[in-house]
Scaffold this motif. Sequence first.
Motif, PDB file in Angstrom:
ATOM      1  N   UNK A   1       1.171  -1.626   0.151  1.00  0.00           N
ATOM      2  CA  UNK A   1      -0.172   0.055   0.018  1.00  0.00           C
ATOM      3  C   UNK A   1       0.836   1.267  -0.011  1.00  0.00           C
ATOM      4  N   UNK A   2       1.910   0.635   0.487  1.00  0.00           N
ATOM      5  CA  UNK A   2       2.950   2.334   0.994  1.00  0.00           C
ATOM      6  C   UNK A   2       3.413   2.701  -0.167  1.00  0.00           C
ATOM      7  N   UNK A   3       4.021   2.026  -0.999  1.00  0.00           N
ATOM      8  CA  UNK A   3       4.069   2.307  -2.782  1.00  0.00           C
ATOM      9  C   UNK A   3       3.375   2.165  -3.597  1.00  0.00           C
ATOM     10  N   UNK A   4       2.513   1.702  -3.918  1.00  0.00           N
ATOM     11  CA  UNK A   4       1.287   2.491  -4.506  1.00  0.00           C
ATOM     12  C   UNK A   4       0.924   3.542  -4.535  1.00  0.00           C
ATOM     13  N   UNK A   5       0.709   4.186  -3.138  1.00  0.00           N
ATOM     14  CA  UNK A   5      -0.422   5.345  -3.093  1.00  0.00           C
ATOM     15  C   UNK A   5       1.070   6.206  -2.647  1.00  0.00           C
ATOM     16  N   UNK A   6       2.765   5.632  -2.818  1.00  0.00           N
ATOM     17  CA  UNK A   6       3.139   6.840  -2.796  1.00  0.00           C
ATOM     18  C   UNK A   6       3.666   7.270  -4.581  1.00  0.00           C
ATOM     19  N   UNK A   7       3.476   6.355  -4.572  1.00  0.00           N
ATOM     20  CA  UNK A   7       3.718   6.144  -6.428  1.00  0.00           C
ATOM     21  C   UNK A   7       2.466   6.806  -7.153  1.00  0.00           C
ATOM     22  N   UNK A   8       1.093   6.465  -6.616  1.00  0.00           N
ATOM     23  CA  UNK A   8      -0.282   7.731  -6.678  1.00  0.00           C
ATOM     24  C   UNK A   8      -0.231   9.027  -6.729  1.00  0.00           C
ATOM     25  N   UNK A   9       1.123   9.221  -5.406  1.00  0.00           N
ATOM     26  CA  UNK A   9       1.389  10.320  -5.391  1.00  0.00           C
ATOM     27  C   UNK A   9       1.990  11.062  -6.277  1.00  0.00           C
ATOM     28  N   UNK A  10       3.173  10.706  -6.677  1.00  0.00           N
ATOM     29  CA  UNK A  10       3.869  11.789  -7.449  1.00  0.00           C
ATOM     30  C   UNK A  10       3.213  11.535  -8.648  1.00  0.00           C
ATOM     31  N   UNK A  11       2.733  10.697  -9.020  1.00  0.00           N
ATOM     32  CA  UNK A  11       2.416  10.915 -10.280  1.00  0.00           C
ATOM     33  C   UNK A  11       1.505  11.845 -10.213  1.00  0.00           C
ATOM     34  N   UNK A  12       0.842  12.470  -9.696  1.00  0.00           N
ATOM     35  CA  UNK A  12      -0.513  13.413  -9.549  1.00  0.00           C
ATOM     36  C   UNK A  12       0.495  14.364  -9.094  1.00  0.00           C
ATOM     37  N   UNK A  13       1.280  14.487  -8.704  1.00  0.00           N
ATOM     38  CA  UNK A  13       1.385  15.807  -8.350  1.00  0.00           C
ATOM     39  C   UNK A  13       2.866  16.235  -9.748  1.00  0.00           C
ATOM     40  N   UNK A  14       3.503  15.143 -10.468  1.00  0.00           N
ATOM     41  CA  UNK A  14       3.851  15.048 -11.896  1.00  0.00           C
ATOM     42  C   UNK A  14       3.255  15.574 -13.113  1.00  0.00           C
ATOM     43  N   UNK A  15       1.472  14.960 -13.127  1.00  0.00           N
ATOM     44  CA  UNK A  15       0.717  15.912 -13.539  1.00  0.00           C
ATOM     45  C   UNK A  15       0.738  16.538 -13.097  1.00  0.00           C
TER      46      UNK A  15
END
Length: 275
Positions: free
Chosen positions: A62-76
Amino acid sequence: MMGHLSMIVGAIALAVGLRYLWQPTRPATVLSFFLVPPLLLLMTAIAIVVMGPHGHMVSHLEGWFCYGLAWSFIAAAMITWGHLAGQTWQARQRTDVCQQDRVNGYVASIVDSTQLFSAQVGLWQPRLILSQGLIDQLSPEKLTAVLTHEAAHVHYRDTFWFFWLAGLRRLTVWLPYSETLWQELLLLRELRADRWATQFVDRLVLAEALVEVIAAPLAADTCAAFSCAVPSRLSRRIDALLVEPTAAPQFDPGPLQWTEMCLSLAPLLTIPFHH
């Protein structure tokens, strides 16, 4: 402590729910209902990135999935504002080849076009763009009214603030009422500029100039323009100019709206409790 996935799901649910609470009959709430949901999502993503993928209440997956999701949103978000900045820069570059002249006391770039339009292009210190057709066809009084309206956009730094708002709009276009709220914000921006201009020019002259200027702006997301091609918005601007100033819709947020917007920063408060 709330898990990262719960934070993301909760933020999305709250953002969607807040949008459904919006009432179109209350213009003063437009800015907060447009701004709070995207900011809530962005602050949640920032909080998760700062806390990292590990935590006592966060599983490894969960930690890495959410971390990647959060970074994807910030990158967008970064790509979105970067694209808008590029559009703004290109628009400013196109004005460099235009003739610079002083029109009724205002320095402007003159575009060789028979269409009637004027706009502010740029961010913090935008450049005034006028078409030759506007200068030739409007009477001096109406031209002064248009220029005063454009000065209002500079006074309120509309091009700068709407640059950031346009990014939030593109980033969260999937949220309910995003386009409706955006169009309402554009209208309220023009109503505010019209109201400011009436301190210096006659209201009827400004209304008459508005009717004549029917061309579209150069770039809707990166400039503030006098023209308004949507008939319903044009009608509302004319109506607002024909009523008393105190009866005009309010755009600037009040204390309650500022409080609501500050609440969108709440996800950042979870950072100190992460371990």
